[in-house]
Structure formats: C-alpha cells, structure tokens
Design a protein around this motif. Structure first.
Motif, short mmCIF file in Angstrom:
data_model
loop_
_atom_site.label_atom_id
_atom_site.label_comp_id
_atom_site.label_asym_id
_atom_site.label_seq_id
_atom_site.Cartn_x
_atom_site.Cartn_y
_atom_site.Cartn_z
N GLY A 137 -51.38 42.11 146.63
CA GLY A 137 -51.43 40.73 147.10
C GLY A 137 -50.41 39.82 146.40
O GLY A 137 -50.37 38.62 146.68
N ASN A 138 -49.61 40.36 145.51
CA ASN A 138 -48.59 39.56 144.83
C ASN A 138 -47.45 39.27 145.81
O ASN A 138 -46.98 40.17 146.52
N ALA A 139 -46.99 38.03 145.82
CA ALA A 139 -45.91 37.63 146.71
C ALA A 139 -45.12 36.49 146.09
O ALA A 139 -45.64 35.74 145.26
N ALA A 140 -43.87 36.36 146.52
CA ALA A 140 -43.01 35.26 146.07
C ALA A 140 -41.99 34.98 147.16
O ALA A 140 -41.66 35.86 147.96
N GLN A 141 -41.49 33.75 147.17
CA GLN A 141 -40.49 33.39 148.16
C GLN A 141 -39.63 32.23 147.66
O GLN A 141 -40.00 31.53 146.71
N ASP A 142 -38.51 32.03 148.32
CA ASP A 142 -37.66 30.88 148.08
C ASP A 142 -37.05 30.50 149.42
O ASP A 142 -36.54 31.36 150.15
N TYR A 143 -37.13 29.21 149.76
CA TYR A 143 -36.62 28.72 151.03
C TYR A 143 -35.97 27.36 150.80
O TYR A 143 -36.50 26.54 150.04
N GLY A 144 -34.83 27.13 151.44
CA GLY A 144 -34.19 25.83 151.34
C GLY A 144 -32.82 25.87 151.98
O GLY A 144 -32.47 26.82 152.68
N GLN A 145 -32.06 24.82 151.74
CA GLN A 145 -30.69 24.77 152.22
C GLN A 145 -29.78 25.05 151.03
O GLN A 145 -29.82 24.33 150.03
N TYR A 146 -29.00 26.13 151.14
CA TYR A 146 -28.18 26.59 150.04
C TYR A 146 -26.75 26.86 150.49
O TYR A 146 -26.51 27.18 151.66
#
Length: 148
Positions: free
Chosen positions: A94-103
């Motif tokens: 159940g471990n999760a990670a994310q990154d979202y944006g304008q790059y």
C-alpha cells in the motif's frame, strides 16, 4: 579634469557590463540534475524505463543499500513549463508516492520501499501518459501508453 556624477555612474556601469558579460547570458544547459541519478540521488541505479513518446522517459531506479525505489520523468528537451507527473506504488504494502506539477525539465523524485515486491509506476509529459504494472518481479510486466 573634473567628472560629473552621471559620467562616473555611466563609467562604473559600463565597467561592470564589460567585466561580467556572462551575468546577462542564460546558460545553454541549466539542468545538471536531469538524469535519473541526479534526480533520485547517489546510490540509485536505473533498473527499468519507458519512453513517453518522443518527449522524454520515465525511469525506475533502485537503491540496494536501503531497498528504496525512485521514479523520475525526464524531458528530452527542457523548455517551457508543461504538466508533468511521476508516480509509484507497491500493491502488496500500500506504499505509494507521486509528484505532479508544471516543470521545465523533470518531475520527481518519488520514493517507496520496494525490496522484494512488484512495483507499479508511470508518469506523463504534457498529454502523453505511460504506466507499467507488475514491474521488476516474477509476474509478467504490463505496459500502457495513451494520449489525452
């Protein structure tokens, strides 16, 4: 010879501009960390990757000393900021990670502990998405690419 204040100011400014022309020029390569190891850090080796069309690549890396996986989405040609993302999850834990944006060059890093587990991961650049399921384990890997 007498100098006026404006003459001295002009001379000082001209001297600064001549002495430091590079201060006015943007470097051609301003993204020294736009590699999987630069984004994720020392000790991370690339173990898998998937191209995001011709726009870039999503990389899965692993650090054997701490059991952590890291993902990063890296553009082939950095430029104006666009929507980008990276995500990773370990279904068993159940471990999760994310990154979202304008790059302008990369999204990430995103880290999870994944030693001994299958991982799902992916990302996007602009309107192109990639996803990889059952990665780096005994199960058959499944890859998905789509455009929105």
């Amino acid at each position: 010879m007498r100098f006026t204040r404006s003459t001295l100011t002009f001379a000082a400014l001209a001297g600064v501009l001549v002495a430091t022309p590079s201060a006015l020029v943007t470097p051609a390569v301003a993204f020294p960390d736009a590699t999987p190891q630069g984004v994720c850090g020392r000790g991370y080796a690339t173990v898998n990757s998937m191209p995001v069309g011709s726009l870039g690549t999503v990389y899965l890396t692993y650090n054997s000393s701490n059991g952590q996986n890291c993902v990063a989405t890296i553009r082939n040609k950095p430029g104006r900021a666009v929507d980008m993302s990276v995500w990773i999850d370990v279904p068993d834990t159940g471990n999760a990670a994310q990154d979202y944006g304008q790059y302008t060059s990369h999204a990430g890093p995103a880290y999870v502990y994944g030693k001994g587990h299958c991982v799902n991961w992916g990302g996007h650049i602009d309107n192109r998405y990639v996803q990889v399921y059952n990665s780096n384990c005994a199960l058959r890997e499944h890859r998905v690419t789509f455009t929105r």
